[in-house]
Write a protein that holds these residues in place. Structure first.
Motif, mmCIF file in Angstrom:
data_model
loop_
_atom_site.group_PDB
_atom_site.id
_atom_site.type_symbol
_atom_site.label_atom_id
_atom_site.label_comp_id
_atom_site.label_asym_id
_atom_site.label_seq_id
_atom_site.Cartn_x
_atom_site.Cartn_y
_atom_site.Cartn_z
ATOM 1 N N UNK A 55 0.798 -1.234 0.000
ATOM 2 C CA UNK A 55 0.000 0.000 0.000
ATOM 3 C C UNK A 55 0.822 1.271 0.000
ATOM 4 N N UNK A 56 2.082 1.178 -0.492
ATOM 5 C CA UNK A 56 2.974 2.343 -0.450
ATOM 6 C C UNK A 56 3.591 2.655 -1.820
ATOM 7 N N UNK A 57 2.956 2.177 -2.875
ATOM 8 C CA UNK A 57 3.569 2.356 -4.192
ATOM 9 C C UNK A 57 3.673 3.822 -4.637
ATOM 10 N N UNK A 58 2.613 4.640 -4.502
ATOM 11 C CA UNK A 58 2.747 6.038 -4.945
ATOM 12 C C UNK A 58 3.865 6.784 -4.213
ATOM 13 N N UNK A 59 3.971 6.547 -2.911
ATOM 14 C CA UNK A 59 5.012 7.217 -2.122
ATOM 15 C C UNK A 59 6.411 6.818 -2.593
ATOM 16 N N UNK B 269 8.422 4.713 4.738
ATOM 17 C CA UNK B 269 7.723 3.893 5.728
ATOM 18 C C UNK B 269 7.681 2.405 5.431
ATOM 19 N N UNK B 270 8.453 1.958 4.436
ATOM 20 C CA UNK B 270 8.542 0.526 4.158
ATOM 21 C C UNK B 270 9.628 -0.104 5.028
ATOM 22 N N UNK B 271 9.484 -1.388 5.296
ATOM 23 C CA UNK B 271 10.430 -2.101 6.153
ATOM 24 C C UNK B 271 11.750 -2.300 5.406
ATOM 25 N N UNK B 272 12.846 -1.674 5.861
ATOM 26 C CA UNK B 272 14.107 -1.790 5.121
ATOM 27 C C UNK B 272 14.674 -3.203 5.092
ATOM 28 N N UNK B 273 14.455 -3.956 6.159
ATOM 29 C CA UNK B 273 14.960 -5.337 6.196
ATOM 30 C C UNK B 273 14.251 -6.175 5.133
ATOM 31 N N UNK B 274 12.929 -6.024 5.077
ATOM 32 C CA UNK B 274 12.152 -6.762 4.080
ATOM 33 C C UNK B 274 12.486 -6.291 2.669
#
Length: 217
Positions: A118-122, A152-157
């Motif tokens: 749910x963070x593609x546009x950002x 806001x995405x998980x950097x590890x993932x």
């Protein structure tokens, strides 16, 4: 109260395409002007300007001279025109910071994953700014992970996604689909799977066309 028209928008583009940055900002301005008249379901679809680009990339001046036959003077004029168009819609081009044209396949894989989160546009906006405003190398996995974390995405993932080659087949399939539909240049903005707006159009052109499509229901 009239029910707002729903617009499905597939924005086919690359993160190293300057007109894609201009077109996206223009499209957003047009949609903002339309306010509550429409609801929007936006998807960013992959297109690689240079799918054969080597991992280390290529000097931007050499690349543009070879690809388009541009002289340094023509390049300077084109870049200034793009910078001005960007400024008009609120996007900052620092062309002097952009030293290399790079491979963008990993960026598209990360964007595919970002859509599932749910963070593609950002992420799309952040990658365009990283490359054109900050002059960062968006083929570098360290840079991609950093930009993902900023939105806001998980950097590890994110690092796992890149290291494990996830979504490569999905991205290739989407690229091939849009090529089979005749998309040869970007940005290509496809509305409701039926209408095509091409290029970094001004906001008023997007708005006029979108209002017409919305009115047709």
């Amino acid at each position: 109260m009239t029910t707002p028209a729903n617009l499905k928008i597939d924005f086919v583009s690359d993160v190293v395409c300057p007109w894609c940055a201009v077109g996206l900002k223009s499209l957003e301005k047009a949609l903002a002007n339309m306010g509550g008249d429409v609801t929007v379901d936006m998807h960013f679809q992959p297109f690689e300007l240079n799918p054969q680009m080597a991992p280390e990339g290529e000097d931007v001046v050499e690349h543009l001279a070879r690809k388009y036959g541009s002289t340094p003077q023509q390049m300077a004029q084109n870049q200034e025109a793009i910078r001005q168009r960007g400024a008009e819609v609120g996007f900052t081009f620092n062309m002097d910071k952009r030293k290399r044209i790079v491979n963008t396949f990993d960026a598209h894989r990360l964007l595919h994953w970002a859509a599932l989160q749910g963070r593609q546009p950002e992420l799309k906006q952040a990658l365009l700014a990283a490359y054109f405003t900050d002059g960062r190398d968006v083929s570098s996995r360290d840079v991609l992970v950093d930009v993902a974390a900023q939105v806001g995405l998980d950097p590890v993932e994110a690092r796992h996604v890149l290291a494990e080659g996830r979504y490569a087949q999905d991205v290739r399939a989407q690229e091939q689909f849009y090529q089979s539909q005749g998309v040869r240049a970007v940005p290509s903005v496809i509305i409701n799977d039926r209408y095509l707006i091409q290029g970094g159009q001004p906001p008023e052109v997007f708005e006029q066309t979108l209002r017409k499509i919305a009115a047709e229901g």
